[in-house]
Design an enzyme around this catalytic site. Structure first.
Site, PDB file in Angstrom:
ATOM      1  N   LYS A   1       0.822  -1.189   0.000  1.00 29.76           N
ATOM      2  CA  LYS A   1       0.000   0.000   0.000  1.00 29.76           C
ATOM      3  C   LYS A   1       0.866   1.253   0.000  1.00 29.76           C
ATOM      4  CE  LYS A   1      -3.124  -2.488   3.026  1.00 29.76           C
ATOM      5  NZ  LYS A   1      -3.518  -2.632   4.460  1.00 29.76           N
ATOM      6  N   GLY A   2       2.136   1.064   0.357  1.00 33.31           N
ATOM      7  CA  GLY A   2       2.998   2.203   0.634  1.00 33.31           C
ATOM      8  C   GLY A   2       3.229   3.141  -0.528  1.00 33.31           C
TER       9      GLY A   2
ATOM     10  N   GLU B   1       7.763   1.888  -6.384  1.00 28.99           N
ATOM     11  CA  GLU B   1       7.887   1.506  -4.971  1.00 28.99           C
ATOM     12  C   GLU B   1       8.047   2.744  -4.101  1.00 28.99           C
ATOM     13  OE1 GLU B   1       7.700  -0.962  -2.999  1.00 28.99           O
ATOM     14  OE2 GLU B   1       8.426  -2.850  -3.854  1.00 28.99           O
ATOM     15  N   ASP B   2       7.635   2.618  -2.862  1.00 33.30           N
ATOM     16  CA  ASP B   2       7.838   3.717  -1.917  1.00 33.30           C
ATOM     17  C   ASP B   2       9.267   3.717  -1.376  1.00 33.30           C
ATOM     18  OD1 ASP B   2       7.360   1.314  -0.666  1.00 33.30           O
ATOM     19  OD2 ASP B   2       6.076   2.121   0.908  1.00 33.30           O
TER      20      ASP B   2
ATOM     21  N   ASP C   1      14.572  -1.245   0.903  1.00 39.69           N
ATOM     22  CA  ASP C   1      15.581  -1.411   1.960  1.00 39.69           C
ATOM     23  C   ASP C   1      16.298  -2.749   1.796  1.00 39.69           C
ATOM     24  OD1 ASP C   1      13.378  -2.797   2.883  1.00 39.69           O
ATOM     25  OD2 ASP C   1      13.183  -1.689   4.739  1.00 39.69           O
TER      26      ASP C   1
ATOM     27  N   LYS D   1      17.131   2.983   0.856  1.00 37.90           N
ATOM     28  CA  LYS D   1      17.869   2.871   2.112  1.00 37.90           C
ATOM     29  C   LYS D   1      18.953   1.811   1.913  1.00 37.90           C
ATOM     30  CE  LYS D   1      15.335   2.823   5.991  1.00 37.90           C
ATOM     31  NZ  LYS D   1      14.597   2.243   7.143  1.00 37.90           N
TER      32      LYS D   1
ATOM     33  N   PHE E   1      14.012   4.623  10.892  1.00 42.16           N
ATOM     34  CA  PHE E   1      12.663   4.129  10.616  1.00 42.16           C
ATOM     35  C   PHE E   1      11.802   5.322  10.209  1.00 42.16           C
ATOM     36  CE2 PHE E   1       8.500   2.377  11.120  1.00 42.16           C
ATOM     37  CZ  PHE E   1       8.666   1.048  10.761  1.00 42.16           C
ATOM     38  N   VAL E   2      11.386   5.335   8.944  1.00 42.67           N
ATOM     39  CA  VAL E   2      10.653   6.491   8.425  1.00 42.67           C
ATOM     40  C   VAL E   2       9.189   6.157   8.165  1.00 42.67           C
ATOM     41  CG1 VAL E   2      12.674   7.622   7.430  1.00 42.67           C
ATOM     42  CG2 VAL E   2      11.421   5.947   6.067  1.00 42.67           C
TER      43      VAL E   2
ATOM     44  N   ASP F   1       4.213   3.386   6.513  1.00 43.87           N
ATOM     45  CA  ASP F   1       3.459   3.204   7.757  1.00 43.87           C
ATOM     46  C   ASP F   1       4.290   2.595   8.866  1.00 43.87           C
ATOM     47  OD1 ASP F   1       3.611   0.507   6.624  1.00 43.87           O
ATOM     48  OD2 ASP F   1       2.113  -0.016   8.134  1.00 43.87           O
TER      49      ASP F   1
ATOM     50  N   ARG G   1       0.506   6.717   7.280  1.00 45.37           N
ATOM     51  CA  ARG G   1       0.621   6.775   5.816  1.00 45.37           C
ATOM     52  C   ARG G   1       0.175   8.136   5.276  1.00 45.37           C
ATOM     53  NH1 ARG G   1       1.525   1.568   3.929  1.00 45.37           N
ATOM     54  NH2 ARG G   1       0.472  -0.145   4.979  1.00 45.37           N
TER      55      ARG G   1
END
Lengths: 211, 186
Positions: B48-49, B105-106, B109, B137, B158-159, B165, B171
């Site tokens: 969902k990101g 993609e959001d 990592d 990242k 952690f963002v 989210d 979000r």
């Protein structure tokens, strides 16, 4: 040709232990974090092998191996070794040194050291932050220091191999008697003994890598 | 998990402002427009990101594009998951065979999800497949990829926000911020 072939694995300074790609239930992980990491790799269908290779990293003048290092995981499709550590800084420094040494001796090899903070972030990302403390540090250790040291012959200590049941010279020993896989510790010690025997035999033939 | 009502109070630091994100999305849109001129482009958003990023990016691309959505299960994300393997929760709604696909993609990592998705999508025989991620990242990377379009390389923190989210919350923040440790340790 993969990086292991390029390095002449099994011929100069390294050995294979006939590891098969990941089925977590078949492995005697030394630490709960390793079992969890294997589950993550399984979930995302990334092939892995557990401690498949022992790298000699220090020799005496006669060419006998004084110290070796077996990274926790090898991801064959990615040609990447991964060493996990969730322990205190003293041990991280030791692993940093080993990884540095490994990179010097085997420059074609790709290895990533996964620190406690990386593992913690991974658990956070997957909504398993609550498990971090029980999967980390000495709480996640499989065998006790006394058990591990009692099961290691003096000769093992001399060459720096496998001091912690089935770890190869990493020296990550802790006080917990919990078992990451839920198996009895005697079963783990038995597996560890087999591994140790294989590694001792292998170490006796290890030599400096070709340069 | 204790979430403040205004959400912003849980953010320790704003990493990327709304304006910075908008400018970068416009820049990426221009690059993509130039690179795909004359091609049939399909944008695939990974739920969902990436939803906010996808919504903004597609409006900055001056080409006829098709859009599609995919969702894959996340490790530890479903207690009832029985197979223990990643699953496609929502598949593409149209074939991509012979098309140029841009996976939106959001954040990248570890690269584990992307690795799975790329293998899956390549099996559908697109003409080409590239990746566009708002955030990268690299400190966390396990699986290395050539990322074709990257908005920002971010530090190891952690963002949340702009689609990202923690526990399905945050979000809808308009910026990307670093979550206070108290927010996820509580």
């Amino acid at each position: 040709m993969d990086s292991r072939e390029q390095l002449g694995m099994g011929q100069s300074g390294m050995t294979d232990e006939a590891a098969t790609p990941g089925q977590r239930s078949d492995y005697g992980f030394a630490h709960a974090s390793e079992a969890e990491f294997a589950r993550i790799l399984d979930f995302y269908q990334v092939a892995w092998e557990y401690e498949p290779t022992v790298f000699a990293i220090l020799w005496d003048l006669d060419g006998n191996v004084l110290e070796s290092f077996a990274p926790d995981f090898y991801l064959p499709d990615l040609e990447l070794f991964i060493e996990l550590t969730t322990l205190q800084q003293r041990l991280v420094r030791k692993k940093n040194r080993k990884v540095r040494r490994l990179r010097e001796l085997y420059p074609g090899l790709r290895i990533k050291l996964f620190y406690a903070r990386d593992f913690r972030a991974l658990m956070l990302k997957y909504g398993r932050a609550a498990l971090v403390s029980e999967l980390s540090g000495t709480l996640g250790q499989v065998t006790s220091r006394q058990e591990a040291e009692a099961s290691v012959a003096p000769g093992d200590r001399l060459v720096g191999l496998d001091r912690s049941s089935n770890r190869s010279g990493d020296g990550d020993l802790g006080p917990s008697g919990s078992n990451a896989e839920g198996r009895p510790n005697h079963e783990r010690r038995s597996r560890a003994s087999r591994r140790r025997a294989v590694r001792k035999a292998a170490a006796s033939t290890l030599r400096a890598p070709a340069t | 998990m204790k979430v403040s009502q205004d959400l912003v109070s849980d953010v320790a630091e704003v990493l990327l402002t709304e304006e910075q994100i908008a400018a970068k999305v416009a820049e990426l849109g221009q690059r993509i427009t130039a690179d795909y001129a004359g091609h049939e482009l399909t944008l695939v958003s990974v739920l969902k990101g990436s939803l906010p990023f996808m919504a903004d990016l597609m409006r900055r691309i001056s080409l006829p594009v098709r859009i599609d959505l995919m969702e894959v299960s996340s490790y530890g994300g479903n207690a009832t998951e029985s197979s223990g393997l990643v699953r496609i929760l929502k598949d593409l709604s149209a074939p991509i065979e012979g098309r140029d696909v841009l996976l939106v993609e959001d954040i990248i990592d570890t690269g584990l999800t992307l690795n799975y998705l790329l293998r899956y999508l390549k099996g559908k025989n697109p003409r080409s497949i590239k990746v566009c991620s708002l955030l990268d990242k690299p400190a966390r990377r396990l699986v290395e990829f050539p990322l074709d379009y990257v908005g920002f390389e971010i530090p190891d923190a952690f963002v949340v926000g702009y689609g990202l989210d923690f526990g399905e919350v945050y979000r809808n923040l308009r910026f990307v911020g670093v979550l206070r440790p108290e927010a996820y340790e509580s």
